[in-house]
Design a protein around this motif. Structure first.
Motif, PDB file in Angstrom:
ATOM      1  N   GLU A  59     -35.079-108.076 -19.436  1.00  0.00           N
ATOM      2  CA  GLU A  59     -33.671-108.328 -19.780  1.00  0.00           C
ATOM      3  C   GLU A  59     -33.111-107.205 -20.632  1.00  0.00           C
ATOM      4  O   GLU A  59     -31.951-106.806 -20.479  1.00  0.00           O
ATOM      5  CB  GLU A  59     -33.553-109.656 -20.497  1.00  0.00           C
ATOM      6  N   GLN A  60     -33.932-106.671 -21.535  1.00  0.00           N
ATOM      7  CA  GLN A  60     -33.464-105.622 -22.433  1.00  0.00           C
ATOM      8  C   GLN A  60     -33.337-104.273 -21.720  1.00  0.00           C
ATOM      9  O   GLN A  60     -32.477-103.462 -22.080  1.00  0.00           O
ATOM     10  CB  GLN A  60     -34.426-105.485 -23.620  1.00  0.00           C
TER      11      GLN A  60
ATOM     12  N   ILE B 109     -46.937-114.270 -22.527  1.00  0.00           N
ATOM     13  CA  ILE B 109     -46.827-113.004 -21.774  1.00  0.00           C
ATOM     14  C   ILE B 109     -45.608-113.055 -20.844  1.00  0.00           C
ATOM     15  O   ILE B 109     -44.860-112.067 -20.721  1.00  0.00           O
ATOM     16  CB  ILE B 109     -48.123-112.758 -20.977  1.00  0.00           C
ATOM     17  N   LYS B 110     -45.424-114.213 -20.226  1.00  0.00           N
ATOM     18  CA  LYS B 110     -44.263-114.340 -19.334  1.00  0.00           C
ATOM     19  C   LYS B 110     -42.956-114.140 -20.102  1.00  0.00           C
ATOM     20  O   LYS B 110     -42.039-113.436 -19.642  1.00  0.00           O
ATOM     21  CB  LYS B 110     -44.295-115.701 -18.663  1.00  0.00           C
ATOM     22  N   GLY B 111     -42.873-114.749 -21.287  1.00  0.00           N
ATOM     23  CA  GLY B 111     -41.649-114.578 -22.080  1.00  0.00           C
ATOM     24  C   GLY B 111     -41.453-113.135 -22.495  1.00  0.00           C
ATOM     25  O   GLY B 111     -40.323-112.603 -22.481  1.00  0.00           O
ATOM     26  N   ALA B 112     -42.551-112.455 -22.892  1.00  0.00           N
ATOM     27  CA  ALA B 112     -42.431-111.054 -23.303  1.00  0.00           C
ATOM     28  C   ALA B 112     -41.973-110.183 -22.130  1.00  0.00           C
ATOM     29  O   ALA B 112     -41.133-109.279 -22.282  1.00  0.00           O
ATOM     30  CB  ALA B 112     -43.774-110.573 -23.855  1.00  0.00           C
ATOM     31  N   VAL B 113     -42.567-110.466 -20.956  1.00  0.00           N
ATOM     32  CA  VAL B 113     -42.195-109.659 -19.780  1.00  0.00           C
ATOM     33  C   VAL B 113     -40.725-109.861 -19.431  1.00  0.00           C
ATOM     34  O   VAL B 113     -39.987-108.903 -19.162  1.00  0.00           O
ATOM     35  CB  VAL B 113     -43.105-110.029 -18.591  1.00  0.00           C
ATOM     36  N   LEU B 114     -40.296-111.098 -19.438  1.00  0.00           N
ATOM     37  CA  LEU B 114     -38.896-111.373 -19.077  1.00  0.00           C
ATOM     38  C   LEU B 114     -37.929-110.814 -20.121  1.00  0.00           C
ATOM     39  O   LEU B 114     -36.833-110.317 -19.779  1.00  0.00           O
ATOM     40  CB  LEU B 114     -38.674-112.869 -18.885  1.00  0.00           C
TER      41      LEU B 114
ATOM     42  N   LEU C 261     -41.923-101.364 -12.039  1.00  0.00           N
ATOM     43  CA  LEU C 261     -41.278-102.024 -10.904  1.00  0.00           C
ATOM     44  C   LEU C 261     -39.753-102.028 -11.052  1.00  0.00           C
ATOM     45  O   LEU C 261     -39.007-101.764 -10.098  1.00  0.00           O
ATOM     46  CB  LEU C 261     -41.810-103.454 -10.789  1.00  0.00           C
ATOM     47  N   ALA C 262     -39.248-102.289 -12.256  1.00  0.00           N
ATOM     48  CA  ALA C 262     -37.802-102.295 -12.496  1.00  0.00           C
ATOM     49  C   ALA C 262     -37.211-100.902 -12.382  1.00  0.00           C
ATOM     50  O   ALA C 262     -36.037-100.725 -11.996  1.00  0.00           O
ATOM     51  CB  ALA C 262     -37.501-102.887 -13.868  1.00  0.00           C
ATOM     52  N   ALA C 263     -38.021 -99.861 -12.745  1.00  0.00           N
ATOM     53  CA  ALA C 263     -37.521 -98.491 -12.619  1.00  0.00           C
ATOM     54  C   ALA C 263     -37.327 -98.107 -11.156  1.00  0.00           C
ATOM     55  O   ALA C 263     -36.369 -97.405 -10.803  1.00  0.00           O
ATOM     56  CB  ALA C 263     -38.484 -97.518 -13.317  1.00  0.00           C
ATOM     57  N   LYS C 264     -38.256 -98.545 -10.293  1.00  0.00           N
ATOM     58  CA  LYS C 264     -38.144 -98.217  -8.879  1.00  0.00           C
ATOM     59  C   LYS C 264     -37.109 -99.079  -8.172  1.00  0.00           C
ATOM     60  O   LYS C 264     -36.401 -98.613  -7.275  1.00  0.00           O
ATOM     61  CB  LYS C 264     -39.499 -98.382  -8.189  1.00  0.00           C
TER      62      LYS C 264
ATOM     63  N   GLU D 231     -34.760-111.378 -13.092  1.00  0.00           N
ATOM     64  CA  GLU D 231     -35.749-112.147 -13.844  1.00  0.00           C
ATOM     65  C   GLU D 231     -36.371-113.244 -12.973  1.00  0.00           C
ATOM     66  O   GLU D 231     -37.572-113.556 -13.096  1.00  0.00           O
ATOM     67  CB  GLU D 231     -35.091-112.769 -15.075  1.00  0.00           C
ATOM     68  N   GLU D 232     -35.568-113.833 -12.090  1.00  0.00           N
ATOM     69  CA  GLU D 232     -36.087-114.876 -11.227  1.00  0.00           C
ATOM     70  C   GLU D 232     -37.180-114.329 -10.304  1.00  0.00           C
ATOM     71  O   GLU D 232     -38.213-114.985 -10.069  1.00  0.00           O
ATOM     72  CB  GLU D 232     -34.962-115.494 -10.400  1.00  0.00           C
TER      73      GLU D 232
END
Length: 773
Positions: A739-740, A730-735, A704-707, A713-714
């Motif tokens: 971010e990275q 999981i939410k923390g890992a995804v965020l 999704l971020a690539a497209k 993050e919000e």
């Protein structure tokens, strides 16, 4: 001893120091030579040879000396003999001069007795001259009266003959008196003669006045009776020949030369051309100020054209044959009329002229004057080239006239544009749909009025020249830019008025006139580009200030109109947006069909807009719909409680997406879809929500971020909350991953999530423990 002294038995004089010095030098030179030649004993054998050679050389020198002295002495003797003869002749001449002096003294005493006789002889000579001139002197008054009568009756040739006789008599008497006075005639005698012949001076003035009156009316006389004009020309030529003769005979000076008669030279040929030029100027003055202001200026210039050409025809066909060939009368008339025209047009140019008057002057000066109908006539071209006349109006004057023309046209264009804009604003308040053209596109009268006005001004200016056309086009582009700026402000005010009173029935065609304004801008853009293409390349760098940029103003106006159209679309969609992505929507599908009907109605109206703005409006509507849909999703009106609800939510989102795609299918069919299709976002979000395994969300978020690199993050956090099954880890890992791996926005990418604000999360209630703090 010297043999010459012995020959002439001359006593030996004293030896001079120079001789002693020369002898010493000679001895020294001889010793030096001898020491060089006989430096060895064996060289003494040739002593006899050297002695013999030197003896011969000495004998030769003595011989030459004797010969030279002999000839010198002979010359001296001949000179002494000549001097003796000259002295004898000088004594005889002195005696003769003494005798002549004595005889001259005797003759002087005799000449004194003849002084009285000389005075009597001079008086007798003067009396003889006076007696011989008395008959002619007595006839002067009668001749003057006769000549006056001839002048008054315009018998100019006879009058001139009488005048020449009188002038000859006056000149002869002055010369005789001057000769009798020994070349020093007294002032008193000159005044007496001048007073006696005063009538002659008046006759000259009267004859000249009649001559110049005839020359002034030459054009009229040529068509009736050219005889007086021919007589005047003959008199002018007589006077010119007489001036030339007198200047050649008496202009050289000297004691015996006769002085020039009074009033000579008259230079009547120069006066002839001066009077001719004054006559031409008088003809100009007689018509120059009659009906020359306002619309009558073009008629005045036309009358000047016909008058000048008629006069030139008279000069070429009639008067040219009445004067000598060297007069070149046609060229003289051309010069005179050209100078008068130059002065007259300079004065006309200084007036406060309107654009039509300036056009008439410029067209007459630049085109009509040099056309075959006027000075470009085949019979006049040679004369014009020979005269090398300066322009009727200088380059600076032409530039000033063109500038005044542009300013006058600008004032008129500005007024018409203002009126056209007022009519446009009145049209916006009409209680009926805007007019359509033959292609079915909305339009009003504004672009037609503006386009025709600017093109007509450019076409008229091109009749004068490319430079004036370029200036007129440049002026039109400035006014177009000003009009579009006011047009954009009017659109803003139109939108504000509509929002203030949405229930006003006058504004029910608000959207229609916005679309018509967009179509008008497209027409004006084509007209502007056409005007810019008409400008010559030389005018590109001649702007005295910032170049006009109507295309930028057009773009600003179109963007403002499109923004107002989208605002209206949002306003129409707004009543149905709160029902999106709620539980009633999940159960029944409402209000998506109502949104689609609003979209269909708007897109149908967009078809009345000229491309490419039609595609632009469709794209903006598509973006607006997707942004509002995703914004509704971000409101978290619906949080899934189970996997079944996630499946239903995703399924309903896909159904909505299909409805939206069916509405916007025409956009994709025309090939005008944007690089990032906003509708493609809805299936991606649906797939994100429908994903069964939460552990795969990391990979899904990466895609999704690539497209959509502008997703924040919000946004991802809200999507995770909507799923309702994502743990804190999981939410923390995804965020953290998001971010990275936040990539920069690619060039040309249009952000979509940037326009979607995420509502602030509500702080959960917690006890004030240390960990919570």
């Amino acid at each position: 001893s010297c043999p010459l002294r012995e020959m002439y038995m001359v006593p030996q004089p004293e030896v001079w120091p120079e001789v002693e010095r020369a002898e010493c030098l000679a001895r020294g030179a001889a010793l030096k030579w001898a020491s060089g030649v006989f430096c060895r004993p064996e060289h003494l054998e040739r002593l006899s040879q050297y002695r013999k050679r030197e003896s011969q050389r000495t004998a030769s020198v003595h011989t030459r000396l004797k010969s030279m002295v002999q000839s010198y002495l002979e010359g001296v003797g001949w000179g002494l003999e000549q001097l003796r003869e000259a002295r004898t002749e000088l004594r005889e001449v002195s005696r003769d001069l003494k005798k002549a002096g004595l005889e001259s003294d005797q003759n002087t005493e005799g000449g004194r007795s003849l002084e009285r006789l000389r005075e009597v002889s001079a008086n007798h000579s003067q009396l003889l001259t006076a007696v011989s001139n008395l008959p002619r002197l007595y006839s002067v008054r009668s001749m003057v009266m006769e000549t006056e009568r001839l002048v008054e009756s315009r018998r100019l040739l006879e009058a001139h003959a009488k005048l020449m006789d009188l002038e000859y008599l006056q000149d002869d008497i002055l010369w005789q008196l001057n000769k009798a006075a020994g070349g020093a005639l007294s002032t008193e005698d000159q005044e007496v003669v001048a007073k006696y012949f005063s009538g002659v001076r008046h006759l000259v003035d009267a004859l000249g006045k009649e001559l110049w009156a005839v020359v002034s009316s030459a054009l009229a006389l040529a068509r009736q009776n050219p005889t007086p004009f021919v007589s005047a020309v003959r008199i002018v030529e007589r006077e010119e020949a007489l001036d030339q003769t007198l200047l050649e005979e008496r202009g050289g000076g000297g004691g015996n030369s006769r002085p020039l008669p009074p009033g000579r030279p008259r230079c009547w040929r120069a006066c002839f051309f001066k009077v001719l030029e004054e006559a031409v100027a008088a003809r100009f003055r007689s018509v120059s100020y009659l009906h020359t202001r306002g619309p009558g200026l073009a008629g005045h210039l036309s009358a000047l054209q016909h008058g000048i050409m008629a006069d030139l025809a008279t000069v070429r066909h009639l008067l040219e044959h009445c004067v000598p060939q060297q007069y070149k009368l046609t060229g003289a008339y051309l010069r005179a009329s050209h100078r008068c025209l130059h002065a007259h047009l300079t004065q006309v140019s200084s007036w406060d002229l309107e654009s039509g008057e300036i056009f008439a002057v410029l067209n007459w000066v630049l085109h009509i004057y040099n056309s075959p109908d006027m000075m470009g006539h085949p019979e006049l071209v040679t004369e014009m080239e020979r005269e090398e006349l300066r322009p009727l109006i200088s380059t600076e004057g032409l530039e000033q006239l063109q500038s005044k023309y542009v300013q006058s046209v600008r004032k008129s264009v500005s007024e018409w544009m203002h009126k056209a804009l007022q009519v446009e604003l009145q049209d916006w308040q009409r209680d009926q749909e805007p007019d359509t053209d033959h292609e079915g596109f909305y339009q009003t009268s504004l672009p037609t009025i503006i386009t025709q006005m600017l093109e007509e001004n450019a076409r008229v200016a091109l009749m004068i020249g490319e430079s004036l056309r370029d200036q007129t086009i440049q002026m039109g582009l400035y006014e177009m830019e000003n009009l579009l700026n006011r047009f954009r402000e009017a659109l803003v005010e139109f939108g504000k008025e509509h929002r203030r009173d949405l229930s006003n029935s006058k504004n029910k065609f608000y959207l229609h006139y916005l679309l018509a304004s967009i179509s008008n801008c497209i027409i004006l853009k084509k007209s502007t580009e056409s005007l810019q293409q008409q400008q010559s390349s030389q005018s590109a760098g001649q702007f005295t200030r910032t170049p006009p940029n109507p295309l930028a103003a057009l773009d600003r106006a179109v963007r403002r109109a499109c923004r107002l159209v989208m605002d209206q679309l949002l306003l129409d969609l707004k009543p149905f947006l709160p029902g999106l992505l709620t539980r009633p929507w999940l159960a029944q599908g409402d209000p998506t069909p109502k949104l689609c009907r609003v979209l269909e109605r708007h897109l149908e109206l967009y078809l009345r807009v000229r491309p490419p703005c039609r595609q632009r409006l469709q794209e903006e509507a598509q973006w607006l719909m997707v942004v509002e849909y995703v914004r509704a999703l971000m409101q978290k009106r619906l949080v899934c409680r189970s996997g079944e609800e996630r499946r239903q939510l995703a399924q309903q989102m896909l159904q909505d997406d299909q409805l939206f795609r069916e509405i916007f299918h025409s956009l994709e069919g025309e090939g005008s879809a944007p690089e990032v299709n906003p509708l493609a976002l809805l299936p991606v979000l649906a797939e994100f929500i429908r994903l069964k395994d939460p552990n795969m969300l990391t990979l899904e978020v990466s895609g999704l971020a690539a497209k959509y690199p502008d997703i924040s993050e919000e946004h991802v956090s809200v999507l995770l909350e909507i799923r309702g099954d994502v743990s804190r880890d999981i939410k923390g890992a995804v965020l953290d991953l998001l971010e990275q791996s936040a990539p920069p926005l690619p060039v040309g990418y249009r952000p979509i999530f940037t326009d979607i604000l995420v509502p602030p999360s509500t702080m959960a209630f917690c006890l004030p423990t240390a960990k919570c703090a």
